[in-house]
Design a protein around this motif. Sequence first.
Motif, PDB file in Angstrom:
ATOM      1  N   HIS A 148       0.591  -3.000   0.805  1.00  0.00           N
ATOM      2  CA  HIS A 148       1.771  -2.517   1.522  1.00  0.00           C
ATOM      3  C   HIS A 148       2.907  -2.078   0.587  1.00  0.00           C
ATOM      4  CE1 HIS A 148       4.562  -2.538   5.004  1.00  0.00           C
ATOM      5  NE2 HIS A 148       5.443  -2.985   4.123  1.00  0.00           N
ATOM      6  N   HIS A 163       4.637   1.632  -0.089  1.00  0.00           N
ATOM      7  CA  HIS A 163       6.066   2.000   0.006  1.00  0.00           C
ATOM      8  C   HIS A 163       6.424   2.937  -1.155  1.00  0.00           C
ATOM      9  CE1 HIS A 163       8.112   0.076   3.308  1.00  0.00           C
ATOM     10  NE2 HIS A 163       7.614  -1.125   3.030  1.00  0.00           N
ATOM     11  N   SER A 177      12.557  -4.544   0.440  1.00  0.00           N
ATOM     12  CA  SER A 177      12.144  -4.636   1.847  1.00  0.00           C
ATOM     13  C   SER A 177      12.542  -5.990   2.395  1.00  0.00           C
ATOM     14  CB  SER A 177      10.631  -4.437   1.939  1.00  0.00           C
ATOM     15  OG  SER A 177       9.991  -5.579   1.436  1.00  0.00           O
ATOM     16  N   ASP A 186       8.959   0.455   7.577  1.00  0.00           N
ATOM     17  CA  ASP A 186       7.505   0.408   7.694  1.00  0.00           C
ATOM     18  C   ASP A 186       6.950   1.555   8.541  1.00  0.00           C
ATOM     19  OD1 ASP A 186       7.427  -1.691   6.035  1.00  0.00           O
ATOM     20  OD2 ASP A 186       7.079  -3.214   7.570  1.00  0.00           O
ATOM     21  N   MET A 245       2.803   6.174   4.896  1.00  0.00           N
ATOM     22  CA  MET A 245       2.734   5.677   3.503  1.00  0.00           C
ATOM     23  C   MET A 245       1.381   4.999   3.237  1.00  0.00           C
ATOM     24  SD  MET A 245       5.300   2.385   3.559  1.00  0.00           S
ATOM     25  CE  MET A 245       4.711   0.758   4.073  1.00  0.00           C
TER      26      MET A 245
END
Length: 348
Positions: A117, A121, A145, A312, A316
């Motif tokens: 994840h 980003h 984040s 989110d 991406m």
Amino acid sequence: MGKLNSKDRIILAIESSCDDTAAAVLKNTSVLSNIVANQSVHEKYGGVVPELASRAHQQNIVPVIHQAMREAGVSANQLDAIAFTAGPGLMGSLHVGVSFAKSLAMAWDIPMIEVHHMRAHILAHFIDDEANKKPEFPFLCLTVSGGHTQIVKVSSPYKMEILGETIDDAAGEAFDKAAKVLGLPYPGGPLVDKNARLGNPKRFDFPHPKIKGYNYSFSGLKTSLLYFLRDETAKDPEFIQKNLNDICAGYQRAIVSFLMSKLKKAARETGITHVAIAGGVSANSELRDELKKMEEKLGWNTFIPRFEYCTDNAAMIGIAGYYELLAEHFADFNVSPRPRYDFSMGTY
Ligand code: KG4
Ligand code: ZN
């Protein structure tokens, strides 16, 4: 969808690591659709309730994927792969996305790609976007984040190295926890940002944490806000309501100037002048402004994603999946969620 040639890759991407259920379809590095269902169920709790998040993912995932495929004008037999967030994130939330990706990959007989994840980003900077230029390697990326705060040296889509990170709370958490004590709903970051724009950042001063190297710490800042509010509301119970904008402005100034100070140090000491920001907190208006100022002040080239690629999203995940597809890094069917997915995994 436009014309396809033999080198074109069509990827369906799924993101479900926290409280947003998202799906996107990409053709190479272009986004054909990008759908996000936010979960309002957490607002009144002041934070994400994991059990409720998994349940909402279960409800949202079919309609979200359906809409992403429909808007992209793509059918299952055109897909080259399914990319999904393997971690880091909430176990139950990740489970929904991972299991769904597996079922689709099995039913449609296409390969699966697991995506980190936080690396996704960062790779959001490589999504085709008229408005944005792309950073050159190596560049520095401040990834901020709800769960992470890192300064990353990015040498290629595959080679990324963490130079510094938070030793306690993430920057997004510092925003969200402050919002909670100020009586603002979750996620509080955007609301602190909005109120701060109307306030005077110089009226209330919050301490600058002293941490070595390129690391961060935000728990002291949060505690200082807590004590400050306790003392002031003891004198005047309406202190928060009367001074909300100035409190937000002062607190946000402390976070942003701390984030920027370490980023400047890293740029100075590595000699790298291409500098990017990524992650939900990169939607913050003051952080975006401060970064941009460094173009004139320090001669940086700065890179700021469009808002929809900061918080989110699955586009991406799709772009990160695209690079994994080019390198033929596919997942097995025994893949399972990785709530604490190590950032260095996936460095080749
Ligand atoms: O990347 P993200 O969407 O989810 C995670 O991977 O955690 O980041 C969410 C975080 C939340 O803490 C939210 O409050 C923060 O990003 N955020 C902001 C802003 N927009 C989102 N923080 C400050 N200012 C904003 N404008
Ligand atoms: Zn995120």
